[in-house]
Enzyme design. Structure first.
Site, mmCIF file in Angstrom:
data_model
loop_
_atom_site.group_PDB
_atom_site.id
_atom_site.type_symbol
_atom_site.label_atom_id
_atom_site.label_comp_id
_atom_site.label_asym_id
_atom_site.label_seq_id
_atom_site.Cartn_x
_atom_site.Cartn_y
_atom_site.Cartn_z
ATOM 1 N N GLU A 18 0.798 -1.230 0.000
ATOM 2 C CA GLU A 18 0.000 0.000 0.000
ATOM 3 C C GLU A 18 0.830 1.279 0.000
ATOM 4 O O GLU A 18 0.456 2.258 -0.626
ATOM 5 C CB GLU A 18 -0.939 0.013 1.213
ATOM 6 N N ASP A 104 -2.570 -4.783 3.558
ATOM 7 C CA ASP A 104 -2.799 -5.112 4.974
ATOM 8 C C ASP A 104 -3.816 -6.239 5.124
ATOM 9 O O ASP A 104 -4.747 -6.379 4.326
ATOM 10 C CB ASP A 104 -3.299 -3.884 5.730
ATOM 11 N N ASP A 106 -6.571 -6.907 6.700
ATOM 12 C CA ASP A 106 -7.854 -6.580 7.319
ATOM 13 C C ASP A 106 -8.844 -6.359 6.183
ATOM 14 O O ASP A 106 -8.520 -6.505 5.013
ATOM 15 C CB ASP A 106 -7.739 -5.357 8.242
ATOM 16 N N GLU A 108 -10.160 -3.704 4.958
ATOM 17 C CA GLU A 108 -9.771 -2.623 4.055
ATOM 18 C C GLU A 108 -8.660 -3.085 3.122
ATOM 19 O O GLU A 108 -8.685 -2.837 1.916
ATOM 20 C CB GLU A 108 -9.314 -1.408 4.865
ATOM 21 N N TYR A 334 1.289 -4.924 13.260
ATOM 22 C CA TYR A 334 0.232 -4.102 12.665
ATOM 23 C C TYR A 334 -0.549 -3.373 13.739
ATOM 24 O O TYR A 334 -0.946 -3.963 14.749
ATOM 25 C CB TYR A 334 -0.701 -4.990 11.849
ATOM 26 N N ARG A 336 -3.493 -1.657 13.607
ATOM 27 C CA ARG A 336 -4.964 -1.595 13.609
ATOM 28 C C ARG A 336 -5.488 -2.984 13.957
ATOM 29 O O ARG A 336 -5.598 -3.849 13.093
ATOM 30 C CB ARG A 336 -5.489 -1.125 12.250
ATOM 31 N N HIS A 381 -5.563 -10.568 14.041
ATOM 32 C CA HIS A 381 -4.203 -10.109 14.260
ATOM 33 C C HIS A 381 -3.758 -10.383 15.684
ATOM 34 O O HIS A 381 -4.549 -10.719 16.554
ATOM 35 C CB HIS A 381 -4.107 -8.599 14.023
#
Length: 950
Positions: A18, A104, A106, A108, A334, A336, A381
């Site tokens: 990203e 990532d 997740d 998103e 990570y 988040r 996570h």
């Protein structure tokens, strides 16, 4: 054949992540055969306007970017600023044998990976590469063990995106029409705003009450030491067996809420204190209990934000910006995450450091396991922890500044989570005696001793309340037994006043949202950033203060879109979205019910969301029905709030104001309300003061030369004078005439300024004279005060009167002196705040050209709306500096263009004019190019940072 073995045979792999920073780190771990490139966040999204929608779409689709009539199909477009990057990715893919999507792990990130696959249309094998830390081992393991794209996660994220688009695009226009243009509504931001507004309503309704109690200092009569003091301080707990009212017995309105308690006033308290002066006291009971405190769980996103706010003064946004850098550079996992779980590798690393740094006595026999506490935790996570299978101590990282401080916080918390409990004893001593008037008084004192600090050797959690006692604080009491006699050294009557409920801080608002299960922890920072940016909330110190605008917005939403800002309904929506993510419900039926509504009796299973509409009776109305019927919304009514004495506060299109009476009537009064005034500070008395101040236009007379009327006005940037041009005077075009205008001096006021003074002000700028080279020097009054100007060289003047009386010799003498950089440099600080927890340097408030700012000598941060020199706290100052550091240094690329001027200056006199023109054109062109490049870079960075939004 595995990816690793194919690489050895010359295969070329394209890895897409990203962010450029992450790409740079990962590239160093993969080596030859791998090309690592960044998508720079999302490469496509729903269109931001009708102009971006392909021509084949018509009607509502062009407005919403979603085809609500055909199963809510979204229309995706490649972002204009990403087209060049998409071309680059396609070119790299054309030269590759395999594609690894390494965004990532997740929802998103999964959605970004899916969009990449859909846009790039790869003809080579595609792998989904996932990792939760950027270390050499983790990256190589991720390459060796890829998985397929998780379509269920993609669908869940798409549903959220569509829901938020429908909510925002349908409700926001209602706010534009009924409150003010350019406002926004959002599924979570509107609820967060409502929380802040409701807390302010409580403060407005609050009425302070007084309560009294007694404090006694009691002596054992023997010598004491640190481990066994000779005296103790105790508070009055009961009189004649009836408990004395304390702060906890009063409600949020400030009034007594607990029944059957004794509410002492000043007279009764002082009378009782006097009656107890010669009383013989004794110990009535001693209750001792074992004290045990277990370590705190490793950090999740929200707990990291809360602790960084408490201990480092970071806002939620600044915390996530710093954490992002730590993650991308391989220092932490990570950031988040909803999880408090540590991997076996992490547990081993933490336990090894406990033994090494604190000794085996601090290591529990078995590893500690922390169960997840967050309902519907969306990701699998780990907790936020130092990366790798051996944790680097803060000193080993080489980090500095904010990154060092945040890493140290994470490291300490992680290590402490694998240490032994703290143990000790807690003691409560009850002391009694009978007063001379016959009343029985009982005092109580509590103590705590810690015999083994355990995890507290490494880490102690902070508290939102600055007066709260932290876990490692000891309170030692004398060793006494039941029946022991005590003498009262002093008994005093103490008065207290109830305090209004504390405003939310970023940390406490994050905590409240999480406890109510509203939104997602990964998005809280962006949500708080949104309500600040929209002007719904501003800061005073660290407190979040709602604006009057937010009162009008919340008022409208509560009255006409009740369920959309209902806390339970919003939490249930989150549950429904998680059911869709788990495959337990379907997206389209749920969206249909939310948007179009459903007749009673319709199923909420099979994707339906319970109470997704906002109606009652036989029909549950959907969002579309609500926004269609706008006639019932009285714009004036929802933006009006009674103050008292016939005064009403109104929120208009240009801000808040108070008024009394009807427009057009002689007694009508109106006055603007300062933007930084907290709603609970607008009392009837203050409103009367505002209305009593002079406002409107003050006619001063006619200019004897031009004949134009001169008036004094109160403007956005303060009072000023201007001329009224005759009707028919062109205001635009080549022949446009602008009225002369000038700001009043600080010593002047609207109601006393004269025509003569106004004409004198409007005569500025004044030509003082010319220097030896013939360059004109003028005296001018600017937004930041009086100054001299000679070409491009400006010099500040110390006195406004100098504008009219400074001589050429005095002006030349000022220009003969070296130019002072920054007016505040020679001035003493306006306020000292203390030592910054990050830079460990003294922080002060100074007066700068653009107003007051905080500085630690290295970083400067301007005070925001709602901040003032008088009210700013040390914590708020540290927070402003932390946010400024997180943004990084200002870009200076666009300012390098004027380098060509040197060549122009060296030209011969005959060619000087032509050279200057050429240099100017070159400079302008390069400056424009540089600014465009900088703007694109800034936009890309901003979109990457805001990828996690709600």
């Amino acid at each position: 054949m595995s990816p690793t073995s194919e690489t050895a045979h010359g295969g070329r792999r394209l890895v897409i992540v990203e962010s450029p920073a992450k790409a740079k780190t990962i590239k160093g771990y993969l080596g030859p055969g791998y090309v690592v490139e960044a998508s720079v966040g999302h490469i496509r999204d729903l269109p931001s306007g009708a102009a971006e929608v392909p021509e084949k779409y018509t009607g509502e689709v062009r407005r919403l970017g979603v085809d609500v009539e055909h199963d809510f199909q979204p229309v995706y477009v490649v972002n204009a600023d990403k087209k060049a990057q998409v071309r680059k990715l396609k070119e790299l893919l054309a030269e590759s044998d395999e594609l690894y999507l390494a965004t990532d792990e997740d929802r998103e990130g999964e959605a970004i990976a899916w969009h990449l696959r859909e846009v790039l249309k790869p003809k080579v094998p595609v792998h989904r590469m996932v990792f939760h830390e950027i270390t050499k081992d983790a990256i190589r393991e991720a390459v060796a063990n890829p998985r397929e794209l998780n379509q269920r996660m993609v669908d869940a994220q798409e549903t959220r995106r569509i829901l938020d688009r429908l909510y925002g695009y349908e409700v926001s226009p209602v706010l534009w029409k009924k409150v003010m243009p350019k406002l926004s509504a959002g599924r979570v931001q509107s609820v967060a705003t409502r929380l802040v507004v409701e807390r302010e309503r409580e403060r407005i309704a609050f009425r302070s009450a007084e309560y009294w109690d007694l404090t006694g200092t009691f002596s054992t009569g023997r010598k004491g030491d640190a481990s066994d003091p000779s005296s103790l301080v105790a508070r009055l707990a009961a009189v004649d067996g009836r408990r004395v009212a304390q702060g906890r017995d009063f409600g949020s309105d400030g009034q007594l809420k607990t029944a059957n308690v004794l509410h002492l006033d000043e007279q009764n308290a002082r009378t009782l204190a006097a009656a107890l002066a010669d009383t013989a006291f004794s110990v009535r009971s001693v209750e001792s209990k074992p004290y045990r405190r277990s370590p705190y769980a490793p950090f999740r996103t929200t707990t990291l934000q809360q602790e960084a706010s408490r201990k480092l003064g970071f806002g939620a946004k600044a915390t996530m910006q710093v954490a992002q850098k730590l993650y991308e550079n391989g220092f932490i996992t990570y950031m988040r995450t909803d999880s408090t779980i540590l991997s076996d590798t992490a547990v081993s690393a933490a336990r090894a450091q406990v033994t090494h740094l604190y000794g085996a006595d601090y290591l529990p026999e078995k590893p500690r396991v922390y169960a997840g506490k967050v309902k519907n935790a969306q990701e699998a996570h780990e907790a936020i922890r130092p990366s790798g299978d051996r944790f680097r101590t803060p000193a080993e990282t080489g980090l500095t500044g904010d990154q060092f401080k945040l890493y140290e916080l994470i490291w300490k918390r992680t290590v402490a989570s694998q240490m032994k409990d703290a143990t000790g004893n807690s003691v409560t001593v009850k002391i009694g005696g009978r007063a001379s008037d016959g009343r029985d008084a009982e005092f109580s004192a509590s103590g705590k001793t810690i015999t083994f600090h355990g995890f507290m050797k490494a880490y102690v959690e902070g508290a939102d309340d600055p007066n709260a006692e932290l876990d490692d604080r000891e309170r030692r009491l004398p060793q006494v037994a039941e029946g022991d006699a005590l003498s009262a050294e002093e008994i005093t009557a103490d008065g207290h006043a109830t305090k209004p409920p504390a405003r939310y801080t970023e940390a406490s608002l994050v905590k409240e949202l999480e406890e109510r299960e509203i939104g997602r922890p990964s998005t809280y920072a962006s949500i708080i950033g949104t309500i600040l940016d929209r002007g719904y909330v501003f800061k005073k110190g660290t407190a979040l203060v709602p604006s009057f605008l937010s009162f009008a917005v919340v008022n409208l939403l509560e009255k006409h879109f009740g369920r959309l800002v209902d806390y339970d309904f919003t939490a249930r929506m989150e549950d429904d979205l998680d059911r869709i993510a788990r495959g337990e419900a379907q997206s389209v039926p749920w969206l249909k019910r939310f948007y179009f509504g459903e007749a009673e009796g319709g199923t909420s299973g099979e994707g339906g969301a319970a109470d997704a509409g906002n109606g009652d009776g036989d029909h549950l109305g959907g969002l579309k029905e609500l926004v269609t019927d706008l006639g019932a919304i009285d714009a004036r009514e929802i933006s009006s709030f009674p103050v008292g004495n016939g005064i009403v506060l109104r929120v208009g299109r240009y801000g808040a104001y108070v008024e009394r009476g009807e427009k057009g009537q002689e007694e009508y009064q109106k006055a603007d309300v300062p933007d930084d005034l907290a709603p609970d500070e607008l009392t009837v008395e203050l409103a009367e003061e505002l209305l009593a101040k002079p406002s409107g236009d003050f006619e001063l007379g006619a200019d004897p030369v031009s004949g134009h009327q001169i008036v004094a006005k109160d403007g956005r940037y303060g009072p000023y004078v201007t001329e009224i041009l005759p009707e028919g005077t062109p205001k635009t075009g080549k022949n446009a005439v602008k009225p002369r205008t000038a700001s009043l001096f600080k010593s002047m006021s609207l109601d006393t300024v004269t025509l003569e003074e106004a004409l004198k002000l409007m005569s500025l700028p004044r030509v003082v004279g010319t220097d030896a080279e013939g360059v004109e020097i003028t005296a001018q009054n600017g937004r930041y005060g009086p100054y001299l100007k000679k070409g491009t060289d400006s010099r500040s003047l110390t006195d406004e009167d100098q504008l009219f009386n400074i001589t050429l010799d005095e002006a030349l003498a000022i220009y003969a002196q070296p130019k002072q950089r920054g007016r505040a440099a020679a001035k003493p600080p306006l306020k000292e705040l203390g030592t910054d927890p990050v830079s460990e340097k003294p922080v002060v408030v100074k007066d700068g050209r653009f107003g007051p700012y905080v500085t630690d000598g290295e970083t400067n941060a301007t005070l925001r709306t709602g901040d003032s020199v008088e009210t700013i706290t040390p914590e708020r100052g540290y927070e402003l500096l932390a946010e400024k550091r997180a943004k990084g240094p200002a870009k200076k690329t666009a300012k390098k263009a004027p380098a060509k001027k040197t060549a122009a200056k060296k030209a011969t006199p005959a060619k000087k004019t032509a050279a200057k023109k050429t240099a100017a054109k070159t400079t302008a062109a390069k400056s424009t190019t540089a600014k465009t490049a900088a703007a694109k870079k800034t936009t890309a960075a901003a979109k990457t940072a805001s990828a996690k939004t709600e």
